[in-house]
Design an enzyme around this catalytic site. Sequence first.
Site, PDB file in Angstrom:
ATOM      1  N   ASP A 152      11.676  17.761  30.017  1.00 36.18           N
ATOM      2  CA  ASP A 152      11.940  18.608  30.988  1.00 36.18           C
ATOM      3  C   ASP A 152      13.301  18.424  30.354  1.00 36.18           C
ATOM      4  OD1 ASP A 152      12.571  20.663  33.713  1.00 36.18           O
ATOM      5  OD2 ASP A 152      13.450  18.922  33.989  1.00 36.18           O
ATOM      6  N   VAL A 169      15.785  23.194  39.514  1.00 35.54           N
ATOM      7  CA  VAL A 169      15.890  24.970  39.469  1.00 35.54           C
ATOM      8  C   VAL A 169      16.892  24.213  37.947  1.00 35.54           C
ATOM      9  CG1 VAL A 169      16.503  25.496  41.673  1.00 35.54           C
ATOM     10  CG2 VAL A 169      17.628  23.690  40.263  1.00 35.54           C
ATOM     11  N   ARG A 170      16.464  23.239  36.903  1.00 33.75           N
ATOM     12  CA  ARG A 170      16.945  23.597  36.195  1.00 33.75           C
ATOM     13  C   ARG A 170      16.845  24.447  34.881  1.00 33.75           C
ATOM     14  NH1 ARG A 170      15.778  17.990  34.187  1.00 33.75           N
ATOM     15  NH2 ARG A 170      17.521  17.166  34.720  1.00 33.75           N
ATOM     16  N   ALA A 171      15.100  24.483  35.244  1.00 33.45           N
ATOM     17  CA  ALA A 171      14.164  25.733  34.123  1.00 33.45           C
ATOM     18  C   ALA A 171      16.033  26.994  34.101  1.00 33.45           C
ATOM     19  CB  ALA A 171      13.576  26.286  34.153  1.00 33.45           C
ATOM     20  N   VAL A 223      19.216  26.439  32.589  1.00 35.20           N
ATOM     21  CA  VAL A 223      18.916  26.464  31.013  1.00 35.20           C
ATOM     22  C   VAL A 223      18.499  28.270  30.956  1.00 35.20           C
ATOM     23  CG1 VAL A 223      17.873  26.112  29.292  1.00 35.20           C
ATOM     24  CG2 VAL A 223      18.129  25.112  30.937  1.00 35.20           C
TER      25      VAL A 223
END
Length: 360
Positions: A166, A247-249, A252
């Site tokens: 991830d 919320v990293r996706a 990115v």
Amino acid sequence: MTELMATRPKVFPFTALVGQQTLQRALLLVAIDPGIGGVLISGPRGTAKSTAARALADLLPQAPFVTLPLAASLEQLVGTLNVEDVLRDGQLRLAPGLVARAHHGVLYVDEVNLLPDALVDALLDVAASGVNTVERDGISQQHAARFVLVGTMNPEEGELRPQLLDRFGLLVALENQRDPTERQAILQVRLAFDDAPQALHASHAEALQNLAVQVATARAALPRLAWSDAVLARAAQWALSAGVDGVRADLVMLRAARAWAALQGRQAVTVEDVDVVAELALAHRRTDASSGGGAPHQASGPDGAAKPSPPRAPSEKQSDSSGSPSSATPQPRGDWGALPPQPVATTRVHTVAGWPAKKA
């Protein structure tokens, strides 16, 4: 010396790669904005993973290409402080590591799935922040380490833990080329490079120069590009559809969309830019609990054509041929490839001839 430099084989031209448009796009995005967190290239042997990484470094002006060996230690990666010099003459000296050498260049990690987790974790921290912190015996020092991280792996040799997977910004999953025409084109350009690398590089010199200028212009334009509420909503919908954690996706996806918009020369990020990069940011983050809530059913692609919503991971409950849910119990989620315990019959051990009987 001049003759040696002139006759030295050149790196395979980035613009000469055949059938790798998705990989080229991902590499250009992280070259424009290294803060995306790098790109992980997964695929079998011989699919141009390392060739593409070297070609990207050759595209960037005066960019070093640093390879992280599998046997590297944490000190070799991030550097160390010479405390003895502090005690002796009061001078703090930093012994820089590989991340310092890769500053403004490309840090290439082959077979990243075989590296120790602690090494991968430290590497991803530096790649995402652009700052490396070296600590020893209560003393710390920081220095800039802004580089393009490119990791490669062969899935047949093992997977990365989901927590580390991830942390990579983008993922490109390569497959063996099955199309005969495309395969023939790859062979032709590869043989041309092997026979006359200078000639092939010269034939792509103009395209390489134009692309290098385009990347540099896009880098400079990044701070001026803004995200509208519609763009933020689109990224959130894609992420919800994939069932990602955190919320990293989303972040990115937004950074990658901004880099793509800058590469296209636009003054603002559009919804279509999000659609172009969504799969790169979500491919390795989807969960088994994916739900379709809020995802766009027909997202417009870069050419304006309708594009289906992202695929959803299968549910835990599978249906049989009659349409009713299966009653099979879910498999345990231990190590990948592990099998559940199986009952094994025992056999009586017989006395071996010549050995004395065991005393009571």
